[in-house]
Design a protein around this motif. Structure first.
Motif, PDB file in Angstrom:
ATOM      1  N   GLN A  97      79.723  -1.848 -42.955  1.00  7.00           N
ATOM      2  CA  GLN A  97      78.985  -1.903 -44.203  1.00  7.00           C
ATOM      3  C   GLN A  97      77.502  -1.888 -43.871  1.00  7.00           C
ATOM      4  O   GLN A  97      77.085  -2.222 -42.759  1.00  7.00           O
ATOM      5  N   GLY A  98      76.705  -1.524 -44.827  1.00  8.04           N
ATOM      6  CA  GLY A  98      75.266  -1.527 -44.609  1.00  8.04           C
ATOM      7  C   GLY A  98      74.528  -1.149 -45.869  1.00  8.04           C
ATOM      8  O   GLY A  98      75.125  -0.764 -46.882  1.00  8.04           O
ATOM      9  N   VAL A  99      73.208  -1.278 -45.820  1.00  8.13           N
ATOM     10  CA  VAL A  99      72.327  -0.823 -46.887  1.00  8.13           C
ATOM     11  C   VAL A  99      71.437   0.254 -46.293  1.00  8.13           C
ATOM     12  O   VAL A  99      70.620  -0.031 -45.416  1.00  8.13           O
ATOM     13  N   TYR A 100      71.630   1.502 -46.748  1.00  2.41           N
ATOM     14  CA  TYR A 100      70.836   2.587 -46.179  1.00  2.41           C
ATOM     15  C   TYR A 100      69.498   2.648 -46.895  1.00  2.41           C
ATOM     16  O   TYR A 100      69.391   3.035 -48.059  1.00  2.41           O
ATOM     17  N   SER A 101      68.465   2.237 -46.183  1.00  2.00           N
ATOM     18  CA  SER A 101      67.118   2.179 -46.741  1.00  2.00           C
ATOM     19  C   SER A 101      66.130   2.188 -45.584  1.00  2.00           C
ATOM     20  O   SER A 101      65.504   1.181 -45.265  1.00  2.00           O
ATOM     21  N   PRO A 102      65.955   3.339 -44.922  1.00  2.00           N
ATOM     22  CA  PRO A 102      65.130   3.381 -43.714  1.00  2.00           C
ATOM     23  C   PRO A 102      63.625   3.402 -43.959  1.00  2.00           C
ATOM     24  O   PRO A 102      62.852   3.345 -43.009  1.00  2.00           O
ATOM     25  N   ASP A 103      63.195   3.522 -45.230  1.00  2.00           N
ATOM     26  CA  ASP A 103      61.764   3.457 -45.535  1.00  2.00           C
ATOM     27  C   ASP A 103      61.612   2.883 -46.943  1.00  2.00           C
ATOM     28  O   ASP A 103      62.551   2.311 -47.487  1.00  2.00           O
ATOM     29  N   ASP A 104      60.447   3.031 -47.541  1.00  4.41           N
ATOM     30  CA  ASP A 104      60.180   2.411 -48.836  1.00  4.41           C
ATOM     31  C   ASP A 104      60.524   3.286 -50.031  1.00  4.41           C
ATOM     32  O   ASP A 104      60.262   2.907 -51.179  1.00  4.41           O
ATOM     33  N   ASP A 105      61.088   4.479 -49.812  1.00  2.00           N
ATOM     34  CA  ASP A 105      61.572   5.295 -50.920  1.00  2.00           C
ATOM     35  C   ASP A 105      62.831   4.652 -51.518  1.00  2.00           C
ATOM     36  O   ASP A 105      63.603   3.992 -50.825  1.00  2.00           O
ATOM     37  N   PHE A 106      63.030   4.880 -52.811  1.00  2.00           N
ATOM     38  CA  PHE A 106      64.248   4.422 -53.480  1.00  2.00           C
ATOM     39  C   PHE A 106      65.378   5.417 -53.215  1.00  2.00           C
ATOM     40  O   PHE A 106      65.181   6.635 -53.317  1.00  2.00           O
ATOM     41  N   ARG A 107      66.554   4.888 -52.899  1.00  2.00           N
ATOM     42  CA  ARG A 107      67.755   5.703 -52.745  1.00  2.00           C
ATOM     43  C   ARG A 107      68.834   5.108 -53.646  1.00  2.00           C
ATOM     44  O   ARG A 107      69.111   3.906 -53.565  1.00  2.00           O
ATOM     45  N   TRP A 108      69.436   5.958 -54.477  1.00  2.00           N
ATOM     46  CA  TRP A 108      70.383   5.470 -55.489  1.00  2.00           C
ATOM     47  C   TRP A 108      71.237   6.637 -55.972  1.00  2.00           C
ATOM     48  O   TRP A 108      71.109   7.756 -55.475  1.00  2.00           O
ATOM     49  N   MET A 109      72.123   6.378 -56.940  1.00  2.00           N
ATOM     50  CA  MET A 109      73.019   7.382 -57.523  1.00  2.00           C
ATOM     51  C   MET A 109      73.736   8.165 -56.417  1.00  2.00           C
ATOM     52  O   MET A 109      73.657   9.391 -56.311  1.00  2.00           O
ATOM     53  N   ALA A 110      74.479   7.419 -55.584  1.00  2.00           N
ATOM     54  CA  ALA A 110      75.114   8.012 -54.413  1.00  2.00           C
ATOM     55  C   ALA A 110      76.585   8.293 -54.657  1.00  2.00           C
ATOM     56  O   ALA A 110      77.195   7.803 -55.614  1.00  2.00           O
ATOM     57  N   SER A 111      77.168   9.068 -53.759  1.00  2.00           N
ATOM     58  CA  SER A 111      78.602   9.305 -53.725  1.00  2.00           C
ATOM     59  C   SER A 111      79.010   9.413 -52.260  1.00  2.00           C
ATOM     60  O   SER A 111      78.237   9.911 -51.435  1.00  2.00           O
ATOM     61  N   ILE A 112      80.222   8.937 -51.938  1.00  2.00           N
ATOM     62  CA  ILE A 112      80.623   8.785 -50.543  1.00  2.00           C
ATOM     63  C   ILE A 112      82.052   9.251 -50.345  1.00  2.00           C
ATOM     64  O   ILE A 112      82.867   9.190 -51.266  1.00  2.00           O
ATOM     65  N   SER A 113      82.352   9.750 -49.150  1.00  2.00           N
ATOM     66  CA  SER A 113      83.726  10.112 -48.806  1.00  2.00           C
ATOM     67  C   SER A 113      83.885  10.043 -47.301  1.00  2.00           C
ATOM     68  O   SER A 113      82.930   9.758 -46.565  1.00  2.00           O
ATOM     69  N   LEU A 114      85.114  10.304 -46.811  1.00  2.00           N
ATOM     70  CA  LEU A 114      85.373  10.296 -45.378  1.00  2.00           C
ATOM     71  C   LEU A 114      86.342  11.406 -45.029  1.00  2.00           C
ATOM     72  O   LEU A 114      87.257  11.724 -45.796  1.00  2.00           O
ATOM     73  N   ASP A 115      86.124  12.030 -43.847  1.00  2.00           N
ATOM     74  CA  ASP A 115      86.903  13.204 -43.455  1.00  2.00           C
ATOM     75  C   ASP A 115      88.101  12.789 -42.610  1.00  2.00           C
ATOM     76  O   ASP A 115      88.368  11.608 -42.388  1.00  2.00           O
ATOM     77  N   GLN A 116      88.834  13.792 -42.095  1.00  2.00           N
ATOM     78  CA  GLN A 116      90.091  13.520 -41.393  1.00  2.00           C
ATOM     79  C   GLN A 116      89.891  12.803 -40.065  1.00  2.00           C
ATOM     80  O   GLN A 116      90.834  12.208 -39.525  1.00  2.00           O
ATOM     81  N   SER A 117      88.660  12.816 -39.512  1.00  2.00           N
ATOM     82  CA  SER A 117      88.376  12.132 -38.260  1.00  2.00           C
ATOM     83  C   SER A 117      87.744  10.766 -38.464  1.00  2.00           C
ATOM     84  O   SER A 117      87.318  10.134 -37.502  1.00  2.00           O
ATOM     85  N   GLY A 118      87.676  10.320 -39.710  1.00  2.00           N
ATOM     86  CA  GLY A 118      87.087   9.021 -39.994  1.00  2.00           C
ATOM     87  C   GLY A 118      85.581   9.026 -40.073  1.00  2.00           C
ATOM     88  O   GLY A 118      84.956   7.957 -40.095  1.00  2.00           O
ATOM     89  N   ASN A 119      84.952  10.216 -40.108  1.00  2.00           N
ATOM     90  CA  ASN A 119      83.512  10.305 -40.304  1.00  2.00           C
ATOM     91  C   ASN A 119      83.177  10.075 -41.770  1.00  2.00           C
ATOM     92  O   ASN A 119      83.897  10.550 -42.657  1.00  2.00           O
ATOM     93  N   LEU A 120      82.081   9.386 -42.037  1.00  2.00           N
ATOM     94  CA  LEU A 120      81.629   9.133 -43.403  1.00  2.00           C
ATOM     95  C   LEU A 120      80.481  10.063 -43.752  1.00  2.00           C
ATOM     96  O   LEU A 120      79.639  10.387 -42.905  1.00  2.00           O
ATOM     97  N   GLY A 121      80.440  10.481 -45.007  1.00  2.00           N
ATOM     98  CA  GLY A 121      79.308  11.222 -45.550  1.00  2.00           C
ATOM     99  C   GLY A 121      78.909  10.624 -46.877  1.00  2.00           C
ATOM    100  O   GLY A 121      79.767  10.317 -47.700  1.00  2.00           O
ATOM    101  N   VAL A 122      77.616  10.434 -47.088  1.00  2.00           N
ATOM    102  CA  VAL A 122      77.127   9.879 -48.349  1.00  2.00           C
ATOM    103  C   VAL A 122      75.887  10.655 -48.772  1.00  2.00           C
ATOM    104  O   VAL A 122      74.977  10.876 -47.982  1.00  2.00           O
ATOM    105  N   GLY A 123      75.883  11.119 -50.027  1.00  2.00           N
ATOM    106  CA  GLY A 123      74.735  11.819 -50.594  1.00  2.00           C
ATOM    107  C   GLY A 123      74.153  11.007 -51.719  1.00  2.00           C
ATOM    108  O   GLY A 123      74.870  10.236 -52.374  1.00  2.00           O
ATOM    109  N   TYR A 124      72.854  11.176 -52.010  1.00  2.00           N
ATOM    110  CA  TYR A 124      72.183  10.284 -52.948  1.00  2.00           C
ATOM    111  C   TYR A 124      70.900  10.931 -53.461  1.00  2.00           C
ATOM    112  O   TYR A 124      70.380  11.904 -52.895  1.00  2.00           O
ATOM    113  N   SER A 125      70.379  10.358 -54.549  1.00  2.00           N
ATOM    114  CA  SER A 125      69.060  10.711 -55.047  1.00  2.00           C
ATOM    115  C   SER A 125      68.020   9.885 -54.307  1.00  2.00           C
ATOM    116  O   SER A 125      68.292   8.745 -53.896  1.00  2.00           O
ATOM    117  N   VAL A 126      66.826  10.438 -54.152  1.00  2.00           N
ATOM    118  CA  VAL A 126      65.731   9.728 -53.499  1.00  2.00           C
ATOM    119  C   VAL A 126      64.452  10.032 -54.260  1.00  2.00           C
ATOM    120  O   VAL A 126      64.228  11.159 -54.707  1.00  2.00           O
TER     121      VAL A 126
END
Length: 784
Positions: A467-496
């Protein structure tokens, strides 16, 4: 020892009544479960013909545009709603925030990136666009508030014009044909190789409660994998409730018994006196019947989904992304984030299509995050030329679409997994994407009999993997969507966005072997070129997105496809939408994953120097190298003793003990178990909290012994060195045989919640607690 989150739920939870009903017209028992059939059903002509019909209708009535109809209540107005957060900006303490300045490996580069439907393309418009879409074998389909379009997934070129959302129900009759109200969902059902479209029809007219074009949910399921062919169509009635904000997911188990399209709706009652929130209902629609074109299909709907005065507003049903199926009998999970409980609630809905009276919805179970979750997020700023006060809606509180689940091949040994996200305070009110990766237990029910105690979940049950909070700088990140592929990799897209960044779309991801609780450095899907301005002189266009969607390509089970809103140029509600894809290069190659099925937060006592945990190794794609285990990052004097430091066959596991904690004393440390193969590596991170000794007895400070106090007094005491929390007991007798209130608290004060009898004598005491156990009990004070 942090039981406080569990205690809060254990004290608050009440069981849901899951009474059964007969398969008949709407019948309700105990106010919980309803079972009823579709109002109408048919099979349409091919979509090519439906498009022709709607285009002719549009040419004859060019001004007949059906506007979107959407209710978005202020969360503070919900009766029995979640705990309302004030929005005071404070120095946020978010232990899992990624504070490194883009020092991680890079997320995969973008592959496809092309525009979807824009405001200027959409006959019905609508704000926000309710952006979502899905990927099939040959096409990407975007379905926004009132319109949809199909694209060739290899070229990004449209293969159809932009069409009204109700095109699928042309000639169907009734509310589904008459109203194009929005809040649509499109899903490519990978398991059935079918397309599924759904939208609601809007509200009843409060001046005409018998309005036939009322509260309906419409479904259209393709008869083949070709989206241009015919559709099986169904209409379900939610009257008298208005079924707002429907979100859907596909779920079935290996036996097919749990097959369904599962959905959450926010139900409102609309009358001449106004609009009032009723509940969030959890439903399952008879997927197999609709796929096969049955003359009717059933819906099983649970309306009492909240607990202890709190609603489940903002919850989601799980959506199965894999073609691998969960174990036979495994029920469909529903999930919600709860900042007031610092964790996540899960329900399981167990449908029984052979006898719907046997269908049940469990009580919610709490999975503690182990850290404080803060949903006090400021509105999202925009740069010039945005006028003052035109900040965007941060949409905190809701769990964001989708809650994606994946089942792996049985030979891997991996459990079913679930990923979800929501926006949270990453510090100073800045919005960050909080993501959670869960393992779910096998079995008929996730939470057999409900979870109604304050005891921690046993090993092997549902647990947070990362688990984590993805926020590497002071921009706002929100309205995200997430999924995971057959190898257990995660992908998450969001507005910034920020006061220097135009609203844009970015994405990130992680591999199972990446540093725990971190995402990779982000990539850009599209860079915005403008801001969202005022709607008019009296209102502001603060609404944003409502949802985005991330999905996995069925052809390779590896490529992530994201759809989300952005602004190409500044304008008043002149939004655009972007579709982009990316892929981890080694997805699908043989690999392994290292984990622990114990809690990776180890609570230890230095008096007992050998707490135990374990490491499990799982194989994907036939991976079977020898894995050597090495612990790293341990403090001086502390060591790890593995039962076996080499694993020669996967899946496999080994236990270990921590030694030498007496040398560490009191405090916290972290360490990593590195799992090293010949060609690949993975790791598991552990956090250890150590208590050096049994705590002493607290000294009570108020109210004084034999004093007068209020009927709801505040009890105070001095802090004890090494104490992590305190057990407070209030009794009506000096022997404490009749305890009237008991609580575990982390501070040094407690206000009695029960109103005590005026003039009666009560006794109270406090016990300091830590990992070494309860300490000495304080002296007893009494008060009148």
């Amino acid at each position: 020892m942090k039981h406080s989150q569990l205690t809060k739920l254990g004290m608050a939870i009440t069981a849901l009544v899951c009474a059964g009903v007969a398969n008949a017209a709407i019948e309700e028992r105990s106010g919980s479960m309803k079972v009823y059939e579709s109002l109408r059903a048919d099979t349409s002509p091919p979509l090519t013909e439906l498009i022709r019909i709607v285009q002719e209708r549009r040419a004859q009535n060019p001004d007949d545009v059906k506007p979107a109809n959407h209710v978005y209540p202020n969360i503070t107005e919900l009766p029995n709603g979640p705990v309302v957060m004030d929005r005071t900006l404070i120095e946020g303490d978010a232990p899992l925030r990624q504070t490194q300045q883009f020092g991680n490996p890079q997320a995969p580069a973008v592959e496809q990136s092309f525009d979807g439907i824009g405001q200027n393309d959409a006959p019905g418009g609508g704000l926000p666009p309710d952006t979502n879409g899905d990927i099939g074998p040959d096409h990407y389909i975007m379905y926004i508030n009132t319109d949809w379009q199909i694209y060739d997934k290899d070229t990004g070129q449209p293969t159809t014009p932009v069409m009204e959302g109700d095109t699928f129900w042309a000639g169907f009759g009734g509310a589904c044909e008459a109203r194009n109200a929005g809040d649509p969902i499109v899903i490519y059902d990978k398991i059935a190789d079918r397309w599924m479209f759904s939208q609601f029809t809007g509200t009843n007219d409060p001046d005409n409660p018998s309005d036939v074009n009322g509260n309906r949910q419409c479904f259209a399921v393709s008869t083949t994998s070709d989206p241009m062919g015919p559709y099986h169509r169904y209409e379900f009635d939610f009257t008298p409730d208005f079924n707002d904000y429907p979100h859907l997911g596909v779920w079935t188990d290996a036996s097919g018994a749990r097959s369904g399209y599962y959905l959450v709706t926010h139900d409102f009652l609309i009358t001449q006196q106004g609009t009032s929130f009723q509940q969030a209902s959890f439903s399952v629609v008879e997927r197999d019947a609709m796929i096969n074109g049955a003359a009717t299909a059933r819906i099983v709907r649970f309306t009492n989904t909240g607990f202890s005065g709190a609603s489940s507003f903002g919850a989601l049903s799980a959506h199965l992304e894999s073609t691998e199926l969960p174990p036979a009998g495994m029920c469909a999970p529903f999930v919600h984030n709860r900042a007031d409980l610092d964790g996540y609630l899960l329900w399981d809905l167990c449908v029984d299509w052979n006898n719907t009276a046997n269908s049940t919805l469990s009580s919610p179970s709490l999975i503690s995050a182990g850290v404080d979750i803060d949903n006090n997020v400021s509105r999202v700023p925009q740069p010039d030329p945005a006028p003052d006060g035109s900040e965007l809606d941060e949409f905190s509180g809701n769990t964001m679409y989708r809650a994606s689940a994946r089942a792996y091949p049985p030979a891997s040994g991996l459990p079913v997994e679930l990923v979800l996200n929501h926006v949270t305070n990453a510090g100073d009110g800045v919005g960050g994407v909080r993501w959670v990766h869960l393992a779910l237990p096998d079995g008929d029910e996730l939470f057999a009999g409900g979870f109604e105690t304050s005891e921690p979940l046993p090993a092997g049950q549902e647990r947070i993997l990362n688990q984590g909070v993805y926020s590497p700088d002071d921009d706002f990140r929100w309205m995200a969507s997430i999924s995971l592929d057959q190898s257990g990799n995660l992908g998450v897209g969001y507005s910034v966005a920020s006061d220097s960044t135009f609203p844009s779309v970015r994405y990130t991801g992680r591999k199972p072997g990446d540093a725990p609780n971190t995402m990779r450095d982000e990539q850009s899907c599209v860079i915005g070129g403008g801001v969202q301005e005022f709607v008019d002189d009296t209102g502001r266009a603060s609404r944003w997105g409502d949802y985005a969607s991330m999905s996995i390509d069925p052809e390779d089970q590896c490529t992530f496809w994201l759809a989300s809103e952005y602004y190409a140029v500044t304008g008043v509600a002149s939004w655009d939408n972007r579709i982009c894809s990316f892929r981890f290069d080694d997805c699908g190659d043989p690999s392994f994953i290292a984990r622990s099925n114990f809690d990776t937060d180890i609570q230890a006592c230095a008096l007992n120097t050998s707490p135990r945990s374990n490491v499990e190794l799982f194989s994907l794609g036939g991976f079977n190298e020898t894995i050597n285990l090495v612990a790293g990052g341990l403090p001086a004097g502390v060591s790890v003793n593995f039962d076996s430091s080499s694993i020669n066959s996967l899946p496999g596991s080994t236990g270990f003990s921590l030694e030498g904690l007496a040398a560490f004393g009191d405090g916290d440390f972290s360490f990593v178990v590195n799992a090293n193969g010949t060609t690949q590596n993975s790791s598991v991170a552990f956090n250890v909290n150590v208590s050096a000794a049994i705590p002493g007895a607290p000294v009570l400070t108020g109210p004084a012994d034999n004093s007068e106090a209020s009927v709801r007094p505040t009890l105070t005491w001095n802090a004890v060195i090494g104490a992590q929390e305190y057990r407070v007991e209030v009794a009506s007798d000096a022997a404490f045989n009749n305890i009237v209130e008991e609580a575990l608290v982390e501070g040094t004060s407690f206000t009695v919640s029960n109103t005590l009898a005026e003039g009666a004598r009560f006794y109270w005491r406090v016990t300091a607690m830590n990992n070494c156990g309860p300490g000495a009990v304080s002296a007893e004070n009494d008060f009148i």
